[in-house]
Design a protein around this motif. Structure first.
Motif, PDB file in Angstrom:
ATOM      1  N   VAL A  49      21.328 102.175 -73.657  1.00  0.00           N
ATOM      2  CA  VAL A  49      22.666 101.590 -73.571  1.00  0.00           C
ATOM      3  C   VAL A  49      22.583 100.118 -73.156  1.00  0.00           C
ATOM      4  O   VAL A  49      23.286  99.255 -73.705  1.00  0.00           O
ATOM      5  N   ALA A  50      21.698  99.814 -72.199  1.00  0.00           N
ATOM      6  CA  ALA A  50      21.542  98.426 -71.759  1.00  0.00           C
ATOM      7  C   ALA A  50      21.063  97.542 -72.903  1.00  0.00           C
ATOM      8  O   ALA A  50      21.514  96.398 -73.055  1.00  0.00           O
ATOM      9  N   ALA A  51      20.155  98.065 -73.735  1.00  0.00           N
ATOM     10  CA  ALA A  51      19.647  97.297 -74.874  1.00  0.00           C
ATOM     11  C   ALA A  51      20.743  97.048 -75.901  1.00  0.00           C
ATOM     12  O   ALA A  51      20.883  95.935 -76.428  1.00  0.00           O
ATOM     13  N   TYR A  52      21.535  98.071 -76.191  1.00  0.00           N
ATOM     14  CA  TYR A  52      22.639  97.894 -77.149  1.00  0.00           C
ATOM     15  C   TYR A  52      23.659  96.892 -76.622  1.00  0.00           C
ATOM     16  O   TYR A  52      24.167  96.044 -77.377  1.00  0.00           O
ATOM     17  N   HIS A  53      23.983  96.967 -75.348  1.00  0.00           N
ATOM     18  CA  HIS A  53      24.943  96.029 -74.770  1.00  0.00           C
ATOM     19  C   HIS A  53      24.430  94.597 -74.845  1.00  0.00           C
ATOM     20  O   HIS A  53      25.191  93.661 -75.158  1.00  0.00           O
ATOM     21  N   ALA A  54      23.140  94.394 -74.570  1.00  0.00           N
ATOM     22  CA  ALA A  54      22.563  93.047 -74.633  1.00  0.00           C
ATOM     23  C   ALA A  54      22.606  92.506 -76.054  1.00  0.00           C
ATOM     24  O   ALA A  54      22.895  91.319 -76.266  1.00  0.00           O
TER      25      ALA A  54
END
Length: 345
Positions: free
Chosen positions: A93-98
């Motif tokens: 999720v953190a990667a997609y948000h970034a």
């Protein structure tokens, strides 16, 4: 639960009182479990959007890792707001948000269109948008969601221009009617990012592209149009002035790695365009001219080489460059000319 699973390692890290063991567990979590997945997601997401550049991919992935390490350390210190549930899910999720934040900055017009379409899909009763997997959103007619209708095949998507060839170009009629026609033609749900690309093409929504990679070389050689050459010089001058206003450590972390398309180092390009002399660039880096001359042919440098030069660790270099970029984006974001050399700031 397996003792070497990311969730097991996360629990061990949180409970460990041994500083050396804690650092080893942190390294295992980040290097063995988080980093490969984050890089895979970032490469896929940026390539899917047509925005893939190796330096951008590395920088976005590095930002996610920096924030992850900070959150893990805060969690270990007892910060109630820094809890992490399933480790793999959190990092994905953190990667997609970034990636979404990167694309929002790089393609503002497309981002506005994406927001408009998401609102339409959520408010029109005949449509729906739902998550098929972590970070994978599909959309279509509302009746398809409860039945689990499979998304349209990639082969059919590859032929979308042929399938939708008779649809009028431009913004005509109600947007919901356009979406309905697109879904009816495909007869199945569509990945949301694919829909954004299709509607972007039909409506003519685009973001001004960066100048081609040859622009910087043309500026140096004098092959560029005089008006364009002047515009590019002014842009480089403004960029240089803003870089000089950065703290010295941020200047060095940015300049030593700064690239200009396939032309190589932007730090080497600055003296060639007459914006600043080699001696002035060296002074901005905090180096004697002789030391700067010695590394000239090696530019741009990777993070490890910069860390060695500055006497700091690689992560500190990444953090300094990130801060420098954010400051430059705030200061120059609204003053960028229509065309600019493809400098990767």
């Amino acid at each position: 639960m397996e003792t070497n699973s990311p969730d097991a390692l996360l629990r061990q890290y949180a409970e460990s009182d041994d500083p050396r063991q804690s650092e080893a567990l942190l390294e295992a979590l980040v290097v063995n479990h988080a980093q490969p997945g984050i890089r895979k997601i970032v490469r896929h997401k940026l390539a899917f959007q047509g925005a893939w550049e190796s330096q951008d991919t590395e920088d976005v992935a590095s930002e996610v890792l920096v924030e992850l390490i900070g959150r893990l350390r805060a969690m270990k210190e007892g910060d109630a707001g820094a809890t992490i549930g399933a480790f793999s899910g959190y990092t994905a999720v953190a990667a997609y948000h970034a990636c979404n934040e990167y694309l929002r900055r790089k393609y503002p017009n497309r981002h506005r269109l994406k927001t408009q379409l998401r609102y339409l899909l959520n408010t029109e009763k005949r449509f729906a948008i739902w998550e098929r997997g972590i970070g994978e959103w599909i959309c279509g007619l509302a009746k398809w969601q409860p039945t689990g209708t499979a998304p349209v095949s990639q082969d059919a998507l590859n032929r979308w221009r042929e399938t939708l060839a008779d649809l009028p170009r431009g913004r005509s009629g109600h947007p919901a009617d356009l979406l309905a026609r697109i879904f009816e033609r495909f007869g199945a749900p569509v990945e949301f990012d694919e829909l954004v690309g299709i509607v972007s093409h039909i409506w003519g929504v685009d973001d001004p592209p960066a100048a081609p990679e040859t622009a910087a070389r043309e500026l140096v050689s004098g092959d560029a149009d005089p008006a364009e050459r002047m515009e590019l010089r002014l842009w480089m001058k403004e960029l240089w002035e803003q870089i000089c206003d950065l703290p010295e450590a941020q200047r060095a972390a940015l300049l030593l790695n700064l690239r200009c398309g396939s032309a190589g180092s932007a730090a080497a390009l600055i003296p060639l365009t007459g914006v600043a002399s080699v001696r002035e660039v060296a002074a901005a880096l905090g180096f004697p001219p002789e030391q700067f001359a010695a590394i000239w042919n090696r530019l741009p440098l990777d993070d490890l080489a910069i860390a060695e030069l500055l006497g700091i660790n690689r992560q500190k270099v990444i953090n300094l460059r990130k801060s420098a970029r954010e400051r430059l984006t705030r200061r120059m974001g609204s003053n960028m000319p229509r065309k600019s050399p493809s400098t990767q700031v």
